[in-house]
Design a protein around this motif. Structure first.
Motif, mmCIF file in Angstrom:
data_model
loop_
_atom_site.group_PDB
_atom_site.id
_atom_site.type_symbol
_atom_site.label_atom_id
_atom_site.label_comp_id
_atom_site.label_asym_id
_atom_site.label_seq_id
_atom_site.Cartn_x
_atom_site.Cartn_y
_atom_site.Cartn_z
ATOM 1 N N THR A 28 0.859 -1.165 0.000
ATOM 2 C CA THR A 28 0.000 0.000 0.000
ATOM 3 C C THR A 28 0.898 1.218 0.000
ATOM 4 O O THR A 28 1.987 1.192 0.573
ATOM 5 C CB THR A 28 -0.947 0.022 1.210
ATOM 6 O OG1 THR A 28 -1.840 1.136 1.091
ATOM 7 C CG2 THR A 28 -0.218 0.099 2.526
ATOM 8 N N GLY A 29 0.480 2.241 -0.684
ATOM 9 C CA GLY A 29 1.276 3.457 -0.752
ATOM 10 C C GLY A 29 0.394 4.680 -0.800
ATOM 11 O O GLY A 29 -0.804 4.596 -1.084
ATOM 12 N N PHE A 30 0.999 5.823 -0.536
ATOM 13 C CA PHE A 30 0.266 7.078 -0.610
ATOM 14 C C PHE A 30 -0.289 7.238 -2.016
ATOM 15 O O PHE A 30 0.455 7.206 -2.990
ATOM 16 C CB PHE A 30 1.185 8.243 -0.247
ATOM 17 C CG PHE A 30 0.530 9.580 -0.358
ATOM 18 C CD1 PHE A 30 -0.445 9.957 0.546
ATOM 19 C CD2 PHE A 30 0.874 10.450 -1.373
ATOM 20 C CE1 PHE A 30 -1.061 11.189 0.448
ATOM 21 C CE2 PHE A 30 0.265 11.685 -1.480
ATOM 22 C CZ PHE A 30 -0.703 12.061 -0.568
ATOM 23 N N GLU A 31 -1.605 7.367 -2.128
ATOM 24 C CA GLU A 31 -2.309 7.442 -3.412
ATOM 25 C C GLU A 31 -1.920 6.283 -4.336
ATOM 26 O O GLU A 31 -1.756 6.453 -5.542
ATOM 27 C CB GLU A 31 -2.066 8.791 -4.081
ATOM 28 C CG GLU A 31 -2.673 9.937 -3.284
ATOM 29 C CD GLU A 31 -2.566 11.277 -3.968
ATOM 30 O OE1 GLU A 31 -1.926 11.371 -5.034
ATOM 31 O OE2 GLU A 31 -3.138 12.241 -3.427
ATOM 32 N N ALA A 32 -1.751 5.105 -3.736
ATOM 33 C CA ALA A 32 -1.426 3.863 -4.447
ATOM 34 C C ALA A 32 -0.107 3.960 -5.222
ATOM 35 O O ALA A 32 0.076 3.309 -6.232
ATOM 36 C CB ALA A 32 -2.568 3.437 -5.367
ATOM 37 N N THR A 33 0.820 4.777 -4.719
ATOM 38 C CA THR A 33 2.099 4.958 -5.392
ATOM 39 C C THR A 33 3.154 4.041 -4.793
ATOM 40 O O THR A 33 3.539 4.188 -3.630
ATOM 41 C CB THR A 33 2.569 6.425 -5.289
ATOM 42 O OG1 THR A 33 1.572 7.254 -5.882
ATOM 43 C CG2 THR A 33 3.892 6.628 -5.993
ATOM 44 N N ILE A 34 3.608 3.087 -5.601
ATOM 45 C CA ILE A 34 4.732 2.219 -5.262
ATOM 46 C C ILE A 34 5.729 2.364 -6.407
ATOM 47 O O ILE A 34 5.368 2.252 -7.573
ATOM 48 C CB ILE A 34 4.296 0.757 -5.085
ATOM 49 C CG1 ILE A 34 3.258 0.647 -3.944
ATOM 50 C CG2 ILE A 34 5.501 -0.142 -4.810
ATOM 51 C CD1 ILE A 34 2.660 -0.733 -3.776
ATOM 52 N N GLU A 48 13.758 2.643 -13.867
ATOM 53 C CA GLU A 48 12.920 3.048 -12.738
ATOM 54 C C GLU A 48 11.518 3.318 -13.240
ATOM 55 O O GLU A 48 11.304 3.526 -14.433
ATOM 56 C CB GLU A 48 13.492 4.276 -12.036
ATOM 57 C CG GLU A 48 13.603 5.509 -12.908
ATOM 58 C CD GLU A 48 14.343 6.638 -12.228
ATOM 59 O OE1 GLU A 48 14.376 6.676 -10.982
ATOM 60 O OE2 GLU A 48 14.881 7.490 -12.940
ATOM 61 N N GLY A 49 10.558 3.280 -12.314
ATOM 62 C CA GLY A 49 9.190 3.537 -12.720
ATOM 63 C C GLY A 49 8.199 3.348 -11.597
ATOM 64 O O GLY A 49 8.562 3.200 -10.426
ATOM 65 N N LEU A 50 6.947 3.320 -11.962
ATOM 66 C CA LEU A 50 5.806 3.220 -11.060
ATOM 67 C C LEU A 50 5.182 1.843 -11.212
ATOM 68 O O LEU A 50 5.015 1.354 -12.322
ATOM 69 C CB LEU A 50 4.785 4.303 -11.409
ATOM 70 C CG LEU A 50 3.458 4.318 -10.688
ATOM 71 C CD1 LEU A 50 3.668 4.686 -9.228
ATOM 72 C CD2 LEU A 50 2.521 5.329 -11.340
ATOM 73 N N ILE A 51 4.842 1.219 -10.094
ATOM 74 C CA ILE A 51 4.161 -0.076 -10.110
ATOM 75 C C ILE A 51 2.664 0.171 -10.041
ATOM 76 O O ILE A 51 2.177 0.844 -9.130
ATOM 77 C CB ILE A 51 4.613 -0.961 -8.936
ATOM 78 C CG1 ILE A 51 6.076 -1.333 -9.112
ATOM 79 C CG2 ILE A 51 3.729 -2.191 -8.805
ATOM 80 C CD1 ILE A 51 6.668 -2.099 -7.955
ATOM 81 N N ASP A 52 1.941 -0.374 -10.993
ATOM 82 C CA ASP A 52 0.486 -0.256 -11.017
ATOM 83 C C ASP A 52 -0.134 -1.338 -10.132
ATOM 84 O O ASP A 52 0.374 -2.447 -10.056
ATOM 85 C CB ASP A 52 -0.046 -0.434 -12.443
ATOM 86 C CG ASP A 52 0.468 0.632 -13.382
ATOM 87 O OD1 ASP A 52 0.569 1.793 -12.945
ATOM 88 O OD2 ASP A 52 0.768 0.300 -14.540
ATOM 89 N N GLY A 53 -1.222 -1.019 -9.479
ATOM 90 C CA GLY A 53 -2.011 -2.039 -8.813
ATOM 91 C C GLY A 53 -1.814 -2.178 -7.327
ATOM 92 O O GLY A 53 -2.432 -3.033 -6.709
ATOM 93 N N GLY A 54 -0.964 -1.381 -6.715
ATOM 94 C CA GLY A 54 -0.815 -1.463 -5.262
ATOM 95 C C GLY A 54 -2.017 -0.861 -4.559
ATOM 96 O O GLY A 54 -2.816 -0.142 -5.164
ATOM 97 N N GLY A 55 -2.149 -1.141 -3.300
ATOM 98 C CA GLY A 55 -3.254 -0.602 -2.526
ATOM 99 C C GLY A 55 -3.014 0.835 -2.100
ATOM 100 O O GLY A 55 -1.930 1.390 -2.286
ATOM 101 N N SER A 56 -4.025 1.440 -1.501
ATOM 102 C CA SER A 56 -3.902 2.808 -0.987
ATOM 103 C C SER A 56 -4.705 2.942 0.294
ATOM 104 O O SER A 56 -5.456 2.040 0.663
ATOM 105 C CB SER A 56 -4.376 3.823 -2.031
ATOM 106 O OG SER A 56 -5.761 3.699 -2.238
#
Length: 124
Positions: A28-34, A48-56
């Motif tokens: 889980t991340g702030f505003e689903a940001t992992i 580097e990049g952003l992982i889609d699909g994490g919780g918030s």
């Protein structure tokens, strides 16, 4: 000890990865940001990049995200995968809940054949 809000399940420590591979886990991340990045042997960022699909909002969710590296030719390079949450305060660089996974990069790796090591086998 604080509960980690991001856990990487794949790849595991000392796994072999190719130029393309999947990062999977729960988090889980702030505003689903992992976020993720791969550091080369010299510490340079290979991708580097952003992982889609994490919780918030503190709700854990599973994720599986395929990434691609722009790495040159690598054969067994020891690299570090970092997966972490965004830290707007800047007090926990590169981010919160840092996971560091040491893996070996083979840029031309597409697959492998399973082989059971037997007594007497050598690496040559």
């Amino acid at each position: 000890m604080a509960v980690r809000r991001i856990e990487v399940g794949q790849p595991r420590e000392h796994d072999l990865i190719g130029r393309r591979f999947t990062i999977a886990g729960v988090g889980t991340g702030f505003e689903a940001t992992i976020l993720w990045r791969v550091l080369g042997p010299s510490g340079a960022t290979l991708g580097e990049g952003l992982i889609d699909g994490g919780g918030s909002m503190g709700v854990l969710d599973d994720f599986g995200h395929e990434v691609s590296l722009n790495a040159g030719s690598a054969r067994g390079a020891h690299v570090i995968l970092q997966v972490f949450g965004e830290d707007a305060s800047g007090t926990h660089p590169p981010g919160t809940d840092l996971n560091q996974v040491r893996v070996s990069l083979f840029s031309e790796l597409d697959g492998w054949r399973l082989y059971e090591v037997r007594s007497g086998d050598t690496l040559t």
